[in-house]
Design a protein around this motif. Sequence first.
Motif, short mmCIF file in Angstrom:
data_model
loop_
_atom_site.label_atom_id
_atom_site.label_comp_id
_atom_site.label_asym_id
_atom_site.label_seq_id
_atom_site.Cartn_x
_atom_site.Cartn_y
_atom_site.Cartn_z
N PHE A 52 0.85 -1.19 0.00
CA PHE A 52 0.00 0.00 0.00
C PHE A 52 0.88 1.24 0.00
CE2 PHE A 52 0.70 -1.22 4.40
CZ PHE A 52 1.03 -0.03 5.02
N THR A 53 0.34 2.34 -0.52
CA THR A 53 1.14 3.55 -0.68
C THR A 53 0.35 4.79 -0.27
OG1 THR A 53 0.44 3.75 -2.98
CG2 THR A 53 2.54 2.64 -2.58
N VAL A 54 1.09 5.85 -0.08
CA VAL A 54 0.54 7.20 0.07
C VAL A 54 0.87 7.94 -1.22
CG1 VAL A 54 0.60 9.34 1.41
CG2 VAL A 54 0.98 7.14 2.56
N ASN A 55 -0.14 8.50 -1.87
CA ASN A 55 0.04 9.16 -3.17
C ASN A 55 -0.34 10.63 -3.08
OD1 ASN A 55 0.47 6.56 -4.18
ND2 ASN A 55 -1.59 6.36 -5.01
N ILE A 56 0.57 11.51 -3.44
CA ILE A 56 0.32 12.94 -3.48
C ILE A 56 0.88 13.49 -4.79
CG2 ILE A 56 0.67 15.17 -2.34
CD1 ILE A 56 1.26 13.61 0.26
N ALA A 57 0.07 14.24 -5.54
CA ALA A 57 0.55 14.74 -6.84
C ALA A 57 0.06 16.15 -7.08
CB ALA A 57 0.08 13.83 -7.97
N LEU A 58 0.79 16.85 -7.94
CA LEU A 58 0.39 18.15 -8.47
C LEU A 58 0.08 17.97 -9.94
CD1 LEU A 58 0.13 21.29 -8.25
CD2 LEU A 58 2.54 21.38 -8.96
N VAL A 59 -1.11 18.42 -10.35
CA VAL A 59 -1.52 18.37 -11.75
C VAL A 59 -1.56 19.80 -12.30
CG1 VAL A 59 -3.39 17.81 -13.35
CG2 VAL A 59 -2.84 16.25 -11.47
N GLU A 60 -0.94 20.00 -13.45
CA GLU A 60 -0.96 21.30 -14.12
C GLU A 60 -1.39 21.10 -15.57
OE1 GLU A 60 2.42 24.04 -12.45
OE2 GLU A 60 3.28 22.03 -12.73
N ASP A 61 -2.46 21.78 -15.96
CA ASP A 61 -2.97 21.69 -17.35
C ASP A 61 -3.14 20.25 -17.81
OD1 ASP A 61 -3.08 24.48 -17.65
OD2 ASP A 61 -0.94 24.55 -18.13
N GLY A 62 -3.73 19.43 -16.95
CA GLY A 62 -4.06 18.06 -17.31
C GLY A 62 -2.94 17.06 -17.18
N CYS A 63 -1.76 17.51 -16.75
CA CYS A 63 -0.58 16.64 -16.68
C CYS A 63 -0.03 16.59 -15.26
CB CYS A 63 0.49 17.16 -17.63
SG CYS A 63 2.00 16.19 -17.64
N PRO A 64 0.20 15.40 -14.70
CA PRO A 64 0.83 15.33 -13.37
C PRO A 64 2.31 15.69 -13.49
CG PRO A 64 -0.24 13.24 -13.97
CD PRO A 64 -0.13 14.06 -15.21
N THR A 65 2.71 16.79 -12.88
CA THR A 65 4.08 17.29 -13.03
C THR A 65 4.97 16.99 -11.83
OG1 THR A 65 3.36 19.45 -12.19
CG2 THR A 65 3.37 19.14 -14.58
N ARG A 66 4.38 16.79 -10.67
CA ARG A 66 5.15 16.44 -9.47
C ARG A 66 4.38 15.37 -8.72
NH1 ARG A 66 7.73 19.40 -12.07
NH2 ARG A 66 9.00 21.19 -11.47
N GLY A 67 5.12 14.47 -8.07
CA GLY A 67 4.44 13.43 -7.33
C GLY A 67 5.35 12.79 -6.30
N VAL A 68 4.72 12.22 -5.28
CA VAL A 68 5.43 11.40 -4.30
C VAL A 68 4.61 10.15 -4.05
CG1 VAL A 68 4.42 12.70 -2.36
CG2 VAL A 68 6.45 11.29 -1.98
N VAL A 69 5.31 9.02 -4.07
CA VAL A 69 4.70 7.73 -3.73
C VAL A 69 5.54 7.14 -2.60
CG1 VAL A 69 4.19 5.39 -4.51
CG2 VAL A 69 3.85 7.32 -6.06
N TYR A 70 4.91 6.93 -1.46
CA TYR A 70 5.60 6.40 -0.28
C TYR A 70 4.97 5.08 0.09
CZ TYR A 70 7.27 6.17 4.60
OH TYR A 70 7.82 5.78 5.78
N ALA A 71 5.79 4.05 0.20
CA ALA A 71 5.32 2.72 0.63
C ALA A 71 5.90 2.43 2.01
CB ALA A 71 5.77 1.66 -0.38
N PRO A 72 5.19 2.83 3.07
CA PRO A 72 5.78 2.78 4.41
C PRO A 72 6.18 1.37 4.86
CG PRO A 72 3.52 3.62 4.49
CD PRO A 72 3.86 3.43 3.06
N ALA A 73 5.36 0.36 4.53
CA ALA A 73 5.67 -0.99 4.99
C ALA A 73 6.86 -1.59 4.26
CB ALA A 73 4.44 -1.89 4.82
N GLN A 74 7.16 -1.07 3.06
CA GLN A 74 8.30 -1.56 2.29
C GLN A 74 9.54 -0.69 2.46
OE1 GLN A 74 7.65 -2.61 -1.75
NE2 GLN A 74 5.91 -3.92 -1.29
#
Length: 235
Positions: free
Chosen positions: A70-92
């Motif tokens: 399982f993950t934590v997902n946080i992203a920034l979308v600009e003009d329909g495109c995800p330009t920044r993101g973080v995916v954290y898998a705490p258990a892994q």
Amino acid sequence: DVKTKSDDSPVTAADEAADALISAGLREAFPDVALVTEEQSDSHSEQADTFLIVDPLDGTKEFINRRGDFTVNIALVEDGCPTRGVVYAPAQGRMFYTDSVGNTVEEMGPFDKDTVGETKPLHVSTPNNDALMVVASKSHRDQATDDYIGKYGVKDMTSAGSSLKFCLVATGEADLYPRLGRTMEWDTAAGHAVLAGAGGRVVRFDDHTALRYGKEGFANPFFIAYAPGVTLKDG
């Protein structure tokens, strides 16, 4: 504590607690940017060119079953495109994110809140189309997916839950991730940004055009995530 939402999907106390924490932090840091989050249904009518989008616990079924995908997902979308993101898998103990200029790194730990640890730049593989590594969903695998994968020359397959599948393509651990099933933008935006920052692509399954964000209702069509050296097959 597990409850069932109106769409019959599970939600846990952890989803809700993480959502409250992440939302408060984002609103404080980015007060002028619209925020869409899976667990706040009133945000699902948001319409903006630029917005943050969050899945506080992606892979709830894995979490409930005490699997680590399982993950934590946080992203920034600009003009329909995800330009920044973080995916954290705490258990892994794995964390992937885009840096200030959009290039993707994996932080190697120990994940101190105040100090960035050692980071490793990521780049997609140079695939061999006769011997591809394919990653598929752990919880949502079906015959249609297997039939499509069967069109490729496959060396090996692996399965993973949540947005980790995007990250495995970003690290070069996999070449291709087809998804022939329902997903929402909060499931994919952060992983999409991480993959794009490592040189990968995410396209619609039907016409191979770029997967776009900010769609009404935030539902995705089927899609394919891949290293650009893969020769895509039609569905």
